[in-house]
Design a protein around this motif. Structure first.
Motif, PDB file in Angstrom:
ATOM      1  N   UNK A  26      58.040  -6.574 -28.990  1.00 54.16           N
ATOM      2  CA  UNK A  26      57.014  -5.956 -28.310  1.00 54.16           C
ATOM      3  C   UNK A  26      56.127  -4.736 -28.676  1.00 54.16           C
ATOM      4  N   UNK A  27      57.023  -4.015 -29.213  1.00 52.96           N
ATOM      5  CA  UNK A  27      56.372  -2.833 -29.917  1.00 52.96           C
ATOM      6  C   UNK A  27      55.824  -3.127 -31.146  1.00 52.96           C
ATOM      7  N   UNK A  28      56.432  -4.211 -31.931  1.00 51.49           N
ATOM      8  CA  UNK A  28      55.783  -4.647 -33.257  1.00 51.49           C
ATOM      9  C   UNK A  28      54.459  -5.250 -33.041  1.00 51.49           C
ATOM     10  N   UNK A  29      54.379  -6.204 -31.769  1.00 49.50           N
ATOM     11  CA  UNK A  29      53.130  -6.769 -31.759  1.00 49.50           C
ATOM     12  C   UNK A  29      52.091  -5.852 -30.937  1.00 49.50           C
ATOM     13  N   UNK A  30      52.355  -4.833 -30.196  1.00 54.06           N
ATOM     14  CA  UNK A  30      51.523  -4.043 -29.575  1.00 54.06           C
ATOM     15  C   UNK A  30      50.986  -3.117 -30.728  1.00 54.06           C
ATOM     16  N   UNK A  31      52.100  -2.642 -31.587  1.00 54.31           N
ATOM     17  CA  UNK A  31      51.567  -1.755 -32.822  1.00 54.31           C
ATOM     18  C   UNK A  31      50.704  -2.379 -33.589  1.00 54.31           C
ATOM     19  N   UNK A  32      50.603  -3.638 -33.882  1.00 55.60           N
ATOM     20  CA  UNK A  32      49.730  -4.080 -35.001  1.00 55.60           C
ATOM     21  C   UNK A  32      48.082  -4.023 -34.229  1.00 55.60           C
ATOM     22  N   UNK A  33      48.125  -4.416 -32.926  1.00 58.48           N
ATOM     23  CA  UNK A  33      46.940  -3.846 -32.406  1.00 58.48           C
ATOM     24  C   UNK A  33      46.314  -2.454 -32.238  1.00 58.48           C
ATOM     25  N   UNK A  34      47.292  -1.538 -31.780  1.00 62.68           N
ATOM     26  CA  UNK A  34      47.060  -0.186 -31.851  1.00 62.68           C
ATOM     27  C   UNK A  34      46.639   0.529 -33.040  1.00 62.68           C
ATOM     28  N   UNK A  35      47.416  -0.019 -34.146  1.00 60.35           N
ATOM     29  CA  UNK A  35      46.803   0.561 -35.496  1.00 60.35           C
ATOM     30  C   UNK A  35      45.478   0.088 -35.579  1.00 60.35           C
ATOM     31  N   UNK A  36      45.181  -1.250 -35.318  1.00 62.64           N
ATOM     32  CA  UNK A  36      43.562  -1.475 -35.577  1.00 62.64           C
ATOM     33  C   UNK A  36      42.706  -0.958 -34.795  1.00 62.64           C
ATOM     34  N   UNK A  37      43.194  -0.625 -33.558  1.00 70.12           N
ATOM     35  CA  UNK A  37      42.272   0.052 -32.674  1.00 70.12           C
ATOM     36  C   UNK A  37      42.079   1.583 -32.440  1.00 70.12           C
ATOM     37  N   UNK A  38      43.016   2.268 -33.485  1.00 68.89           N
ATOM     38  CA  UNK A  38      42.968   3.366 -33.500  1.00 68.89           C
ATOM     39  C   UNK A  38      44.047   4.393 -32.798  1.00 68.89           C
TER      40      UNK A  38
END
Length: 249
Positions: free
Chosen positions: A119-131
């Protein structure tokens, strides 16, 4: 205090009861959109009904890696982003170590370590992209001090704390904060055996300097703060909420 959570999007696992349910309901009260994930359909319906339209439920078994991996995408499909993740789901099978089936350990690690990692990995991808974004891992005081007959659980929660620290360091430059909370004894269904036995309850409370077990509401404000933008310089920490028990050891 305004936690600046209005219209943020937070995924909470293990949200059908106990700490997860209490956190999900309070986040919604603070104005967040919450996706509550758990196995219990009935429990999720009860939590969803308390959210004033801001809580949506998703059934998911944390032992199912495919289901876990797809949870974040469901959140993003529904809300367009993910601002916070609270990894709360966990299991704590008790038993004498010498007699435990290895499958018990495999299930414990799957739910308590692998699922939060995915979950952290999947969420992290989006969080990195959105800042940026925030992740909160619900650990346990047994991850700080090992506990007899809970060797697998203690091991898994220790791993969660180390993962929290390492991930916080890796993602600090991405404006992603990662923290953990280590609860002690709370009045939840997980403590049912203790709560139903006067003798077990007496012995358990005797170990807590505060002289009582805690209500889930006593952990909720901290969880909400750590998933809010106000905690933007707090990362890699494990916050102990246990009435002074670990400090006494």
């Amino acid at each position: 205090m305004d936690l600046r959570l209005r219209d943020t999007v937070v995924l909470v696992t293990g949200a059908s009861r106990g700490l997860g349910a209490a956190i999900a309901v309070e986040l919604a009260a603070e104005g967040a959109y919450v996706v509550a994930a758990a196995r219990s359909r009935d429990g999720l319906r009860e939590v969803e009904a308390k959210g004033d339209g801001r809580i949506s439920a998703v059934e998911a078994d944390m032992r199912d890696e495919a289901a876990v991996a797809g949870l974040v995408e469901k959140v993003v499909e529904r809300h367009g982003r993910i601002d916070g993740l609270i990894n709360n789901a966990g299991i704590a099978p008790a038993g004498k170590f010498v007699d435990q089936d290895p499958q018990v350990w495999k299930d414990t690690l799957a739910v308590n370590v692998i699922a939060p990692m995915l979950l952290a990995q999947a969420a992290g991808r989006h969080m990195i992209a959105q800042g940026g974004g925030r992740i909160v891992n619900i650990a346990s005081t047994t991850g700080l001090r090992g506990k007899p007959v809970l060797v697998g659980y203690s091991t898994s929660k220790g791993a969660v704390i180390r993962m929290t620290e390492a991930l916080a360091a890796e993602w600090a430059s991405k404006n992603i904060q990662v923290n953990a909370i280590a609860p002690g004894a709370f009045v939840t269904e997980a403590q049912k055996a203790v709560l139903e036995s006067p003798e077990l309850l007496r012995r358990r409370v005797a170990k807590i300097p505060a002289g009582r077990m805690a209500d889930p509401a006593e952990l909720v404000p901290l969880a909400c703060l750590l998933v809010s933008p106000l905690s933007s310089f707090t990362s890699g920490a494990t916050f102990v909420v246990d009435g002074g028990e670990v400090g006494k050891l």
